[in-house]
Scaffold this motif. Structure first.
Motif, PDB file in Angstrom:
ATOM      1  N   LYS A  38       0.847  -1.206   0.000  1.00  0.00           N
ATOM      2  CA  LYS A  38       0.000   0.000   0.000  1.00  0.00           C
ATOM      3  C   LYS A  38       0.883   1.258   0.000  1.00  0.00           C
ATOM      4  O   LYS A  38       1.784   1.395   0.825  1.00  0.00           O
ATOM      5  CB  LYS A  38      -0.922  -0.016   1.222  1.00  0.00           C
ATOM      6  CG  LYS A  38      -1.786   1.228   1.356  1.00  0.00           C
ATOM      7  CD  LYS A  38      -1.214   2.221   2.336  1.00  0.00           C
ATOM      8  CE  LYS A  38      -1.869   3.574   2.265  1.00  0.00           C
ATOM      9  NZ  LYS A  38      -1.357   4.522   3.258  1.00  0.00           N
ATOM     10  N   THR A  42       1.487  10.574   0.177  1.00  0.00           N
ATOM     11  CA  THR A  42       2.793  11.235   0.113  1.00  0.00           C
ATOM     12  C   THR A  42       3.754  10.447  -0.779  1.00  0.00           C
ATOM     13  O   THR A  42       4.763  10.996  -1.227  1.00  0.00           O
ATOM     14  CB  THR A  42       3.411  11.353   1.516  1.00  0.00           C
ATOM     15  OG1 THR A  42       3.269  10.101   2.173  1.00  0.00           O
ATOM     16  CG2 THR A  42       2.741  12.441   2.331  1.00  0.00           C
ATOM     17  N   TRP A 259       3.625   1.447   2.741  1.00  0.00           N
ATOM     18  CA  TRP A 259       4.741   2.301   2.301  1.00  0.00           C
ATOM     19  C   TRP A 259       4.363   3.756   2.506  1.00  0.00           C
ATOM     20  O   TRP A 259       3.335   4.219   2.006  1.00  0.00           O
ATOM     21  CB  TRP A 259       5.056   2.033   0.826  1.00  0.00           C
ATOM     22  CG  TRP A 259       5.665   0.680   0.613  1.00  0.00           C
ATOM     23  CD1 TRP A 259       5.009  -0.501   0.487  1.00  0.00           C
ATOM     24  CD2 TRP A 259       7.063   0.376   0.541  1.00  0.00           C
ATOM     25  NE1 TRP A 259       5.904  -1.530   0.338  1.00  0.00           N
ATOM     26  CE2 TRP A 259       7.179  -1.016   0.360  1.00  0.00           C
ATOM     27  CE3 TRP A 259       8.240   1.144   0.606  1.00  0.00           C
ATOM     28  CZ2 TRP A 259       8.410  -1.666   0.235  1.00  0.00           C
ATOM     29  CZ3 TRP A 259       9.462   0.509   0.485  1.00  0.00           C
ATOM     30  CH2 TRP A 259       9.534  -0.877   0.307  1.00  0.00           C
ATOM     31  N   THR A 260       5.184   4.488   3.279  1.00  0.00           N
ATOM     32  CA  THR A 260       4.832   5.864   3.610  1.00  0.00           C
ATOM     33  C   THR A 260       6.052   6.773   3.504  1.00  0.00           C
ATOM     34  O   THR A 260       7.066   6.383   2.920  1.00  0.00           O
ATOM     35  CB  THR A 260       4.149   5.893   5.004  1.00  0.00           C
ATOM     36  OG1 THR A 260       3.708   7.208   5.274  1.00  0.00           O
ATOM     37  CG2 THR A 260       5.080   5.416   6.116  1.00  0.00           C
ATOM     38  N   GLY A 264       9.227   4.043   8.889  1.00  0.00           N
ATOM     39  CA  GLY A 264       8.498   3.069   9.700  1.00  0.00           C
ATOM     40  C   GLY A 264       7.743   3.754  10.827  1.00  0.00           C
ATOM     41  O   GLY A 264       7.509   4.968  10.799  1.00  0.00           O
ATOM     42  N   ALA A 268       8.040   8.560  18.240  1.00  0.00           N
ATOM     43  CA  ALA A 268       7.066   9.649  18.438  1.00  0.00           C
ATOM     44  C   ALA A 268       6.800  10.277  17.081  1.00  0.00           C
ATOM     45  O   ALA A 268       7.500   9.979  16.105  1.00  0.00           O
ATOM     46  CB  ALA A 268       7.610  10.694  19.399  1.00  0.00           C
ATOM     47  N   ALA A 295      -1.133   7.843  16.384  1.00  0.00           N
ATOM     48  CA  ALA A 295      -0.003   7.775  15.444  1.00  0.00           C
ATOM     49  C   ALA A 295      -0.556   7.630  14.021  1.00  0.00           C
ATOM     50  O   ALA A 295      -0.983   6.550  13.602  1.00  0.00           O
ATOM     51  CB  ALA A 295       0.925   6.613  15.790  1.00  0.00           C
ATOM     52  N   LYS A 296      -0.531   8.718  13.283  1.00  0.00           N
ATOM     53  CA  LYS A 296      -1.226   8.788  11.993  1.00  0.00           C
ATOM     54  C   LYS A 296      -0.665   7.796  10.973  1.00  0.00           C
ATOM     55  O   LYS A 296      -1.321   7.479   9.968  1.00  0.00           O
ATOM     56  CB  LYS A 296      -1.087  10.220  11.468  1.00  0.00           C
ATOM     57  CG  LYS A 296      -1.969  10.542  10.289  1.00  0.00           C
ATOM     58  CD  LYS A 296      -1.757  11.962   9.816  1.00  0.00           C
ATOM     59  CE  LYS A 296      -2.458  12.169   8.494  1.00  0.00           C
ATOM     60  NZ  LYS A 296      -1.585  12.810   7.514  1.00  0.00           N
ATOM     61  N   VAL A 297       0.529   7.308  11.225  1.00  0.00           N
ATOM     62  CA  VAL A 297       1.188   6.445  10.251  1.00  0.00           C
ATOM     63  C   VAL A 297       0.377   5.176   9.940  1.00  0.00           C
ATOM     64  O   VAL A 297       0.508   4.598   8.863  1.00  0.00           O
ATOM     65  CB  VAL A 297       2.629   6.113  10.734  1.00  0.00           C
ATOM     66  CG1 VAL A 297       2.615   5.299  12.010  1.00  0.00           C
ATOM     67  CG2 VAL A 297       3.449   5.459   9.659  1.00  0.00           C
TER      68      VAL A 297
END
Ligand code: ADP
Ligand code: ASP
Ligand code: MG
Length: 499
Positions: A38, A42, A259-260, A264, A268, A295-297
């Motif tokens: 995924k 960004t 994948w961002t 990882g 914080a 944690a928006k990740v």
């Protein structure tokens, strides 16, 4: 193992009612399981980002990728804003406001596609614009109908990026095939926050297994699905992670990769703590709490389908694909380190209900929670004393009605602009002294609603929003940065204290 997904979501918290999906066919047991990849907004913001994604997918071809992609960076916000403009009555301006973003798609196509594919994609963009224009016009005249129409409009972000990415992958010599995600993800009609239905599993398998069997790479938009009546519905902001997990569970994937734009899951939020570090391994429970507490990740619902099917989730950096990122598995490695991360959620409202009727009485809490149930409002943290109950709300849109009902039970006090801070780590409940260390470090900051031990991995408390960033930086420093005491304070054995 037989995969239990999909289950139905019963509330905002991770809770499901069962439905056993049939196992994949005997034949499929002999071929390699797929890997869900995924890519977030960004990771697909411009032509070079698309090129980068193509290179990453190409290097994973032997892992049988199924690609899930978000709308290009910023487009979902723009689509939502355009709906608001249409509700305000200006349909023309609403559609016009999207031209910059539609132009960005065309520019990427111009840069990366051959003439034939580019012309085909330009037509797709023109058709999408025409459809959005019609929907804006309807909303401007009948604003009350906007919820399903809003989902239809917003979904075009993921539909366009997925079609564009499929074409870019083909341009890079990969056998990519665009699949309309609405053919796979079947949802209820809770527009804007739809939940997957059990039909998702057979539908996903029917769509994707034949493609995988013929070594094609399916490319789907995340975040979107379709109701039984065939109406487009979206899963909630950040929901592409959740789509990836749902599809991964339906296909009994080998791994779900998110994948961002960061390395990882970090100790914080890097926007607050510039020294935040990658956490190599997290347990499902740690990751779920981290995501739930801000944690928006990772979208908070991402972990449950992975837990149900015991699929590892890996969070990777699309800007540094060779780095290992974070692996999320059933149990994190046995390590002496207790505190793994600090999460936070801003914009919290707390409600305190005080009533002498609570003293030694039963039935009071039931009556209290019924009020929240009635107004479909989720509560994050609850603390009680003899005569009062404090509750924290992420979504306070029903506050006026809630207060009116709660006042029947006792005196009500409301505080807005609060932040929940969560200290997360497996074994926190059984490690002596952590709370003392945390609170002594921020003793000058007013702390409320402390909750420790409710979950074995979580210590949460509330501070004023204005003090939150300062508190988080200081806690990160003592837990992870201070050279001589980082190990001790974070619960590290003396020999593991970083040099
Ligand atoms: P994507 O577009 O890939 O879905 P998101 O913006 O949804 O990306 O999530 C990634 C962002 O999450 C990062 O850029 C970072 O600012 C934020 N974030 C917040 N907390 C954390 C954390 N603990 N670890 C990593 N990223 C975090
Ligand atoms: N594009 C959607 C959003 O911005 C979904 C996602 O990116 O995960 O919320
Ligand atoms: Mg996201």
């Amino acid at each position: 193992m037989l995969c239990d997904w999909p289950f139905l979501f019963m509330s905002d918290k991770l809770q499901f009612v069962g439905h056993k999906a049939p196992p994949l066919s005997a034949h499929s047991k002999f071929v390699m399981k797929p890997t869900i990849m995924k890519f977030g907004g960004t990771s697909v913001e411009d032509a070079s980002a698309f090129r980068n994604v193509a290179a990453i997918v190409k290097s994973h071809v032997r892992l049988r990728p199924v690609v899930v992609v978000s709308a290009i960076g910023g487009f979902t916000n723009a689509l939502l804003a355009s709906v608001q403009q249409a509700i305000g009555g200006d349909a023309r301006a609403a559609t016009k406001s999207l031209d910059h973003f539609l132009g960005r798609h065309v520019a990427i196509a111009l840069d990366l596609l051959n003439l034939e594919s580019r012309v085909a994609f330009e037509l797709t963009v023109a058709v999408a614009r025409r459809e959005i224009r019609q929907l804006h016009k309807i909303i401007a005249v009948h604003p009350v109908t906007h919820r399903p129409l809003q989902d239809e409009i917003v979904a075009s972000g993921e539909q366009l990026s997925a079609q564009l990415l499929a074409a870019v992958l083909r341009e890079h010599g990969l056998a990519a095939r665009y699949v309309d995600a609405r053919r796979c993800l079947k949802t209820d009609d809770n527009y804007g926050s739809a939940a997957p239905l059990p039909e998702t599993t057979p539908a996903t398998r029917a769509e994707l297994m034949p493609l995988l069997a013929s070594t094609r790479i399916p490319v789907l938009g995340g975040f979107i699905g379709c109701t039984e009546k065939g109406v487009t519905a979206t899963l909630g902001r950040g929901g592409s992670d959740y789509s990836a997990a749902i599809i991964g569970a339906a296909l009994e994937a080998r791994e779900i990769q998110i994948w961002t734009d960061v390395a990882g899951v970090l100790t914080a939020d890097p926007r607050i703590v510039s020294n935040a570090r990658t956490i190599p391994v997290l347990s499902y429970q740690e990751a779920a709490e981290l995501a739930y507490f801000g944690a928006k990740v990772l979208h908070p619902k991402t972990i449950q389908p992975a837990i149900d099917c015991r699929i590892p989730v890996r969070v990777c950096n699309s800007r540094a694909p060779a780095e290992a990122g974070t692996l999320i598995v059933a149990e994190s490695e046995a390590t002496a380190q207790t505190v793994k991360a600090i999460a936070y959620k801003n914009g919290i409202t707390t409600v305190q209900v005080t009533s002498a009727r609570m003293l030694g009485a039963y039935g009071f809490l039931r009556a209290l929670f019924e009020v929240f149930d009635r107004h479909r409002t989720a509560v994050d943290v609850v603390t009680t004393s003899e005569v009062s109950v404090s509750l924290s709300l992420d979504d306070a849109s029903a506050l006026p009605q809630l207060i009116a009902d709660l006042e029947q039970l006792g005196a009500v006090e409301v505080e807005e602009h609060r932040t929940i801070i969560s200290i997360i780590g497996e074994g926190l409940r059984n490690t002596a002294g952590i709370a003392a260390r945390v609170f002594s470090e921020i003793s000058d900051i007013n702390v409320a609603m402390i909750s420790v031990g409710a979950s074995s991995v979580n210590l949460t408390f509330m501070v004023d929003e204005a003090r939150a960033a300062d508190a988080i930086r200081r806690l990160h420093y003592v837990c992870f940065e201070r050279p001589e005491s980082a190990g001790k304070r974070a619960g590290l054995a003396a020999e593991e204290v970083p040099a």
